[in-house]
Write a protein that holds these residues in place. Structure first.
Motif, PDB file in Angstrom:
ATOM      1  N   ILE A   1      22.528  -5.610  34.277  1.00 24.97           N
ATOM      2  CA  ILE A   1      22.767  -4.792  35.376  1.00 24.97           C
ATOM      3  C   ILE A   1      21.379  -4.093  35.520  1.00 24.97           C
ATOM      4  O   ILE A   1      20.185  -3.917  34.959  1.00 24.97           O
TER       5      ILE A   1
ATOM      6  N   ASP B   1      25.113  -4.305  28.706  1.00 24.26           N
ATOM      7  CA  ASP B   1      25.865  -3.232  28.268  1.00 24.26           C
ATOM      8  C   ASP B   1      25.656  -4.985  27.293  1.00 24.26           C
ATOM      9  O   ASP B   1      27.125  -5.475  27.353  1.00 24.26           O
TER      10      ASP B   1
ATOM     11  N   ALA C   1      28.959   0.231  35.389  1.00 22.30           N
ATOM     12  CA  ALA C   1      27.373   0.275  35.428  1.00 22.30           C
ATOM     13  C   ALA C   1      26.752   0.637  35.690  1.00 22.30           C
ATOM     14  O   ALA C   1      25.503   1.011  35.124  1.00 22.30           O
TER      15      ALA C   1
ATOM     16  N   ASP D   1      34.210  -1.445  39.433  1.00 20.61           N
ATOM     17  CA  ASP D   1      33.319  -1.423  38.172  1.00 20.61           C
ATOM     18  C   ASP D   1      32.048  -0.784  38.420  1.00 20.61           C
ATOM     19  O   ASP D   1      31.380  -1.155  36.956  1.00 20.61           O
TER      20      ASP D   1
ATOM     21  N   ALA E   1      24.713 -16.854  33.117  1.00 20.78           N
ATOM     22  CA  ALA E   1      25.777 -16.073  33.308  1.00 20.78           C
ATOM     23  C   ALA E   1      26.067 -16.509  35.566  1.00 20.78           C
ATOM     24  O   ALA E   1      25.070 -17.401  36.113  1.00 20.78           O
TER      25      ALA E   1
ATOM     26  N   VAL F   1      25.235  -7.067  38.770  1.00 17.39           N
ATOM     27  CA  VAL F   1      25.005  -7.384  37.300  1.00 17.39           C
ATOM     28  C   VAL F   1      25.344  -9.087  37.421  1.00 17.39           C
ATOM     29  O   VAL F   1      25.324 -10.043  38.036  1.00 17.39           O
TER      30      VAL F   1
ATOM     31  N   ALA G   1      26.614 -13.881  38.733  1.00 17.37           N
ATOM     32  CA  ALA G   1      25.579 -12.824  38.869  1.00 17.37           C
ATOM     33  C   ALA G   1      26.980 -12.411  40.103  1.00 17.37           C
ATOM     34  O   ALA G   1      27.332 -13.242  41.384  1.00 17.37           O
TER      35      ALA G   1
ATOM     36  N   THR H   1      27.283 -16.435  30.457  1.00 19.66           N
ATOM     37  CA  THR H   1      28.878 -17.331  30.093  1.00 19.66           C
ATOM     38  C   THR H   1      28.142 -18.345  28.956  1.00 19.66           C
ATOM     39  O   THR H   1      29.157 -18.456  28.008  1.00 19.66           O
TER      40      THR H   1
ATOM     41  N   ARG I   1      26.960 -11.983  34.356  1.00 22.66           N
ATOM     42  CA  ARG I   1      27.897 -11.747  33.063  1.00 22.66           C
ATOM     43  C   ARG I   1      27.734 -13.102  32.698  1.00 22.66           C
ATOM     44  O   ARG I   1      27.730 -14.173  32.901  1.00 22.66           O
TER      45      ARG I   1
ATOM     46  N   VAL J   1      27.926  -5.424  41.695  1.00 22.40           N
ATOM     47  CA  VAL J   1      28.429  -4.884  41.029  1.00 22.40           C
ATOM     48  C   VAL J   1      29.679  -4.612  42.278  1.00 22.40           C
ATOM     49  O   VAL J   1      29.712  -4.117  42.597  1.00 22.40           O
TER      50      VAL J   1
ATOM     51  N   MET K   1      26.344  -8.986  26.741  1.00 23.26           N
ATOM     52  CA  MET K   1      27.520 -10.186  28.039  1.00 23.26           C
ATOM     53  C   MET K   1      26.653  -9.536  29.479  1.00 23.26           C
ATOM     54  O   MET K   1      27.408 -10.274  30.508  1.00 23.26           O
ATOM     55  N   GLN K   2      26.196  -8.438  29.421  1.00 27.04           N
ATOM     56  CA  GLN K   2      26.296  -7.456  30.873  1.00 27.04           C
ATOM     57  C   GLN K   2      24.919  -7.713  31.282  1.00 27.04           C
ATOM     58  O   GLN K   2      24.633  -6.297  30.566  1.00 27.04           O
TER      59      GLN K   2
END
Length: 154
Positions: free
Chosen positions: A52, A46, A105, A101, A92, A136, A94, A140, A138, A97, A49-50
């Motif tokens: 999955i 996504d 996702a 969300d 990131a 997921v 993790a 950093t 995300r 999910v 930044m994300q």
């Protein structure tokens, strides 16, 4: 001193190109004692930044994420000739999910799955008694390699 040949827009475009062109990322995790583990996972992104993926809860990387959510990702084409590689590096956090969300996702993961001719995953595949969960990472921090092999922060 080496200096990047890319400006931020070029770096971001290169990162999007690498992420969009690849189906697998290398997920690096560590257990509670810090013992590292790396594994390939099929993923959908996504943006930048994300990231999955679906995994069984019983897998080593899944256990590691439960114990230590800090992960690193590397996305690259392993068939590229030496000296021509492009890569995206991600630091990131993790985890599975969460329910709030899950719909969004699954939509991201499902869109890529269908585009690649894979079945679409639905909520029942990753909840309840199902052996899999949707995870997921995300970001950093996100970096890409420029033509001088310098890491450029996105």
């Amino acid at each position: 001193m080496d200096v990047s040949v890319w400006n931020p827009e070029q770096a971001a475009a290169a990162a999007r190109r690498v992420v969009g062109a690849n189906d697998y990322l290398t997920l690096a995790t560590a257990d509670a004692e810090g013992t590292p583990w790396a594994t390939p996972v099929w993923f959908a992104a996504d943006g930048l930044m994300q990231f999955i993926w679906v995994s069984r809860m019983t897998r080593r990387h899944s256990h590691n994420i439960e114990e230590r959510p800090e992960v690193a990702l590397a996305i690259f084409d392993s068939t590229t000739p030496v000296g021509e590689a492009e890569a995206v590096y991600v630091q990131a956090l993790a985890g599975q999910v969460d329910d709030a969300d899950l719909g969004a996702a699954l939509a991201v993961f499902g869109e890529k799955s269908l585009a690649r001719g894979i079945r679409e995953w639905v909520e029942a595949d990753v909840t309840g008694d199902a052996p899999h969960r949707l995870y997921v990472a995300r970001a950093t921090e996100v970096f890409v390699l420029d033509p001088n092999e310098q890491r450029v922060r996105i």
